[in-house]
Design a protein around this motif. Structure first.
Motif, PDB file in Angstrom:
ATOM      1  N   UNK A  70      37.402 -50.466  28.122  1.00 27.23           N
ATOM      2  CA  UNK A  70      38.399 -49.416  27.891  1.00 27.23           C
ATOM      3  C   UNK A  70      39.036 -48.991  29.208  1.00 27.23           C
ATOM      4  N   UNK A  71      38.244 -48.906  30.256  1.00 23.21           N
ATOM      5  CA  UNK A  71      38.774 -48.537  31.570  1.00 23.21           C
ATOM      6  C   UNK A  71      39.792 -49.563  32.055  1.00 23.21           C
ATOM      7  N   UNK A  72      39.544 -50.834  31.756  1.00 24.50           N
ATOM      8  CA  UNK A  72      40.497 -51.883  32.133  1.00 24.50           C
ATOM      9  C   UNK A  72      41.786 -51.784  31.307  1.00 24.50           C
ATOM     10  N   UNK A  73      41.668 -51.364  30.038  1.00 26.26           N
ATOM     11  CA  UNK A  73      42.820 -51.326  29.131  1.00 26.26           C
ATOM     12  C   UNK A  73      43.662 -50.069  29.300  1.00 26.26           C
ATOM     13  N   UNK A  74      43.037 -48.970  29.690  1.00 26.71           N
ATOM     14  CA  UNK A  74      43.739 -47.687  29.824  1.00 26.71           C
ATOM     15  C   UNK A  74      43.718 -47.304  31.291  1.00 26.71           C
ATOM     16  N   UNK A  75      44.863 -47.416  31.924  1.00 27.98           N
ATOM     17  CA  UNK A  75      44.912 -47.248  33.377  1.00 27.98           C
ATOM     18  C   UNK A  75      45.666 -46.009  33.835  1.00 27.98           C
ATOM     19  N   UNK A  76      46.345 -45.314  32.911  1.00 36.80           N
ATOM     20  CA  UNK A  76      47.195 -44.205  33.335  1.00 36.80           C
ATOM     21  C   UNK A  76      46.588 -42.826  33.087  1.00 36.80           C
ATOM     22  N   UNK A  77      45.434 -42.739  32.424  1.00 34.54           N
ATOM     23  CA  UNK A  77      44.724 -41.469  32.288  1.00 34.54           C
ATOM     24  C   UNK A  77      43.235 -41.721  32.541  1.00 34.54           C
ATOM     25  N   UNK A  78      42.470 -40.692  32.901  1.00 35.47           N
ATOM     26  CA  UNK A  78      41.033 -40.882  33.138  1.00 35.47           C
ATOM     27  C   UNK A  78      40.306 -41.346  31.879  1.00 35.47           C
TER      28      UNK A  78
END
Length: 381
Positions: free
Chosen positions: A205-213
């Motif tokens: 998920x961290x790799x897929x979502x990069x614009x919010x924490x």
């Protein structure tokens, strides 16, 4: 400590600096104003301590029990409220009431609850499967809260079960619609609280979502677990639920760990007794002595976990009725007993995997944006 490298950065959620990047997860019957205050007394006032789950419909209809549940303590800032709903209209109206009446500084949206009474309505962990409906609900809350500058965050699970994973789409959609952060409980709804959390999903998920924490949740039972989660997944912070049951001082340990300081040793039983008594006083202030001390009973086994306390004293504490009786009973505990090594083991409910109860035909079309039947009024999860 090298494993604290990622965790030393505070979070920015809207106007709020969350430092250290630690969140108390909302837990039904647990995270009332008394327990939140206790956790804040040990941890940082800049972390987030979220109240019990509140249903949007109950806010709109001003259900008396719900309105008491959204009580916050004097000086409790930021005030974090978790909101649940299946209808964009009621979600928007609830958010407007919350921000218009200055009832919270932060709204967290619940899309992770696995209990049947929630999922059978299409809510909680069932809802992200309906991608367009999920998008509409997140958008409704963000737009309603935006004029007051109240940030909205979103929490969800990996999916309904291993065959219906939703977390990557949910994370991207939430970020697209203006959520200020996303949190993943790294289990499916079918797992409930059993087995082990799949931290690799947090990394994906961290790799897929990069614009919010991106925050991680699941199996954080000690400060070292939190450091390891951050090191292994790259997540921006941790959400702690069952790990702090009977152990509110965990937030002090997390603060030290995330700041690269030595983690304090666990308290001796005498110190635990003092915390237990303080918890009783806070609950009595909030709920009244009779109801508050009865509410404290469920915490006893968690506070005493691993300590060699006699069966008779355990039974008496589990049936305590007054503050005077509580003070007498905790005075009988051996104050010098050291904190047990076993206390870092899982605590709270675990149970077994189970089939997720869903509305009829729920899995037929993930793009269907139709609102399910009226959502439940029952706040608290």
């Amino acid at each position: 400590m090298s494993t604290a490298l990622h965790a030393t950065k505070p979070l920015k959620i809207g106007q709020y600096l969350v430092d250290p990047a630690v969140v108390l997860a909302p837990m039904a019957g647990i995270t009332n104003v008394a327990f939140r205050q206790l956790c804040r007394e040990f941890g940082s006032s800049s972390s987030l301590y979220v109240c019990e789950m509140i249903t949007a419909r109950a806010v709109v209809e001003r259900d008396s029990k719900t309105m008491q549940m959204i009580t916050f303590g004097e000086g409790e800032r930021p005030r974090s409220m978790q909101l649940y709903g299946v209808d964009p209209t009621s979600m928007a109206e609830a958010a407007r009431i919350i921000v218009g009446e200055d009832r919270a500084d932060h709204i967290d949206m619940n899309f992770g609850c696995p209990v049947p009474k929630v999922t059978r309505k299409g809510g909680g962990a069932a809802l992200p499967y309906k991608r367009q409906l999920f998008r509409r609900i997140v958008r409704a809350a963000v737009k309603a809260a935006e004029p007051a500058g109240v940030p909205v965050t979103v929490k969800f699970r990996i999916g309904i079960d291993d065959d219906h994973l939703t977390y990557l789409d949910a994370g991207r959609i939430a970020a697209d619609e203006g959520a200020q952060a996303v949190a993943l409980h790294a289990r499916t709804a079918a797992q409930r609280y059993s087995g082990r959390a799949d931290w690799s999903a947090i990394a994906r998920l961290k790799e897929a979502v990069t614009d919010v924490p991106v925050l991680g949740n699941g199996d954080v039972f000690s400060a070292r677990d939190a450091l390891r989660m951050v090191a292994e997944t790259g997540c921006d912070g941790v959400v702690v639920g069952r790990g702090c049951l009977g152990r509110p001082w965990l937030f002090g340990e997390l603060q030290a760990a995330f700041r690269g300081e030595p983690i304090p040793a666990g308290p001796r039983l005498g110190q635990v007794a003092e915390v237990l008594l303080r918890h009783g006083v806070l609950l009595a202030d909030f709920l009244g002595e009779d109801k508050g001390i009865r509410d404290l009973r469920k915490h006893m086994a968690w506070y005493l976990k691993g300590f060699p306390v006699g069966a008779e004293l355990r039974r008496s504490l589990a049936m305590v009725s007054t503050l005077v009786e509580l003070e007498d009973l905790v005075g009988r505990l051996d104050p010098d007993l050291p904190f047990p090594d076993s206390a870092d083991e899982p605590r709270g409910r675990q149970g077994s995997p189970a089939r997720v109860v869903l509305p009829e035909g729920w899995l037929a079309d993930p793009e269907d944006a139709m609102v399910p039947d009226a959502e439940d009024m029952h706040s608290g999860g």
